[in-house]
Design a protein around this motif. Structure first.
Motif, PDB file in Angstrom:
ATOM      1  N   ALA A 232       0.840  -1.201   0.000  1.00  0.00           N
ATOM      2  CA  ALA A 232       0.000   0.000   0.000  1.00  0.00           C
ATOM      3  C   ALA A 232       0.875   1.252   0.000  1.00  0.00           C
ATOM      4  CB  ALA A 232      -0.906   0.001   1.226  1.00  0.00           C
ATOM      5  N   ASN A 233       0.369   2.314  -0.603  1.00  0.00           N
ATOM      6  CA  ASN A 233       1.040   3.601  -0.505  1.00  0.00           C
ATOM      7  C   ASN A 233       0.903   4.086   0.937  1.00  0.00           C
ATOM      8  OD1 ASN A 233       1.499   3.627  -3.328  1.00  0.00           O
ATOM      9  ND2 ASN A 233      -0.558   4.409  -3.661  1.00  0.00           N
ATOM     10  N   ALA A 234       1.915   4.765   1.439  1.00  0.00           N
ATOM     11  CA  ALA A 234       1.891   5.224   2.833  1.00  0.00           C
ATOM     12  C   ALA A 234       0.658   6.090   3.088  1.00  0.00           C
ATOM     13  CB  ALA A 234       3.163   5.987   3.153  1.00  0.00           C
ATOM     14  N   PHE A 235      -0.099   5.737   4.092  1.00  0.00           N
ATOM     15  CA  PHE A 235      -1.301   6.492   4.446  1.00  0.00           C
ATOM     16  C   PHE A 235      -1.487   6.632   5.949  1.00  0.00           C
ATOM     17  CE2 PHE A 235      -2.639   2.112   4.578  1.00  0.00           C
ATOM     18  CZ  PHE A 235      -3.544   2.052   5.620  1.00  0.00           C
ATOM     19  N   TYR A 236      -0.659   5.978   6.731  1.00  0.00           N
ATOM     20  CA  TYR A 236      -0.841   5.928   8.184  1.00  0.00           C
ATOM     21  C   TYR A 236      -0.780   7.305   8.833  1.00  0.00           C
ATOM     22  CZ  TYR A 236       4.150   6.670   8.487  1.00  0.00           C
ATOM     23  OH  TYR A 236       5.398   7.211   8.368  1.00  0.00           O
ATOM     24  N   TYR A 237      -0.145   8.276   8.192  1.00  0.00           N
ATOM     25  CA  TYR A 237       0.095   9.596   8.774  1.00  0.00           C
ATOM     26  C   TYR A 237      -0.990  10.625   8.436  1.00  0.00           C
ATOM     27  CZ  TYR A 237       1.423  10.562   4.023  1.00  0.00           C
ATOM     28  OH  TYR A 237       1.392  10.685   2.664  1.00  0.00           O
ATOM     29  N   LEU A 238      -1.960  10.248   7.599  1.00  0.00           N
ATOM     30  CA  LEU A 238      -2.973  11.198   7.131  1.00  0.00           C
ATOM     31  C   LEU A 238      -3.852  11.704   8.274  1.00  0.00           C
ATOM     32  CD1 LEU A 238      -4.103   9.316   3.902  1.00  0.00           C
ATOM     33  CD2 LEU A 238      -2.603  11.323   4.031  1.00  0.00           C
ATOM     34  N   ASP A 239      -4.386  12.905   8.091  1.00  0.00           N
ATOM     35  CA  ASP A 239      -5.344  13.456   9.047  1.00  0.00           C
ATOM     36  C   ASP A 239      -6.736  12.990   8.616  1.00  0.00           C
ATOM     37  OD1 ASP A 239      -6.984  14.873  10.726  1.00  0.00           O
ATOM     38  OD2 ASP A 239      -6.100  16.841  10.288  1.00  0.00           O
TER      39      ASP A 239
END
Length: 150
Positions: free
Chosen positions: A125-132
């Motif tokens: 997966a593309n990095a998404f853990y940091y999203l608001d």
């Protein structure tokens, strides 16, 4: 017994983690309001997840349940550990994540194949853990999953 022990460890560590490590603001929304979001939206999906599992929103930990929704991860103890492996694969690094992975690996060595599978899923997966995610509640779940290859 080990599930019980892991759950107790989580309960003991949750409050200090919320207070001393989580710097984000609470979302100030409840699960009832989430059910008013459009059916395909992340907000509705979160509300549905909370009701289905008899959970309430945990202040400053809202992202955790969002990750469950986006990755379609269950809530059993080993699945929770697997989700941390997923997040590690996705690029997240935190003391809490490493503590869960270490403890989980020790307590569930027979689930290692599942943990590795989750790590690989997170890596794809593309990095998404940091999203608001609080700003994404109206976006359809499927759109987010497709955009980030979740």
């Amino acid at each position: 017994m080990r599930d019980y022990l892991i759950e107790k460890l989580y309960e003991c560590s949750k409050r200090p983690y919320q207070k001393y490590f989580k710097k984000n603001e609470p979302w100030n929304i409840d699960k009832t309001l989430l059910m008013n979001y459009p059916e395909e939206s992340l907000g509705f999906g979160l509300g549905n997840f909370l009701y289905k599992n008899h959970f309430d929103i945990q202040e400053k930990l809202e992202d955790h349940d969002i990750i469950h929704v986006l990755t379609n991860t269950g809530v059993s103890v080993y699945e929770e550990i697997g989700m941390q492996y997923y997040l590690l694969g996705n690029g997240k690094k935190s003391l809490y994540l490493f503590m869960v992975i270490t403890t989980g690996t020790i307590f569930y060595p027979k689930r290692m194949k599942y943990f590795i599978q989750q790590f690989k899923r997170g890596k794809k997966a593309n990095a998404f853990y940091y999203l608001d995610f609080s700003k994404m509640l109206f976006i359809p779940i499927q759109t987010i999953q497709q955009t980030f290859n979740i």
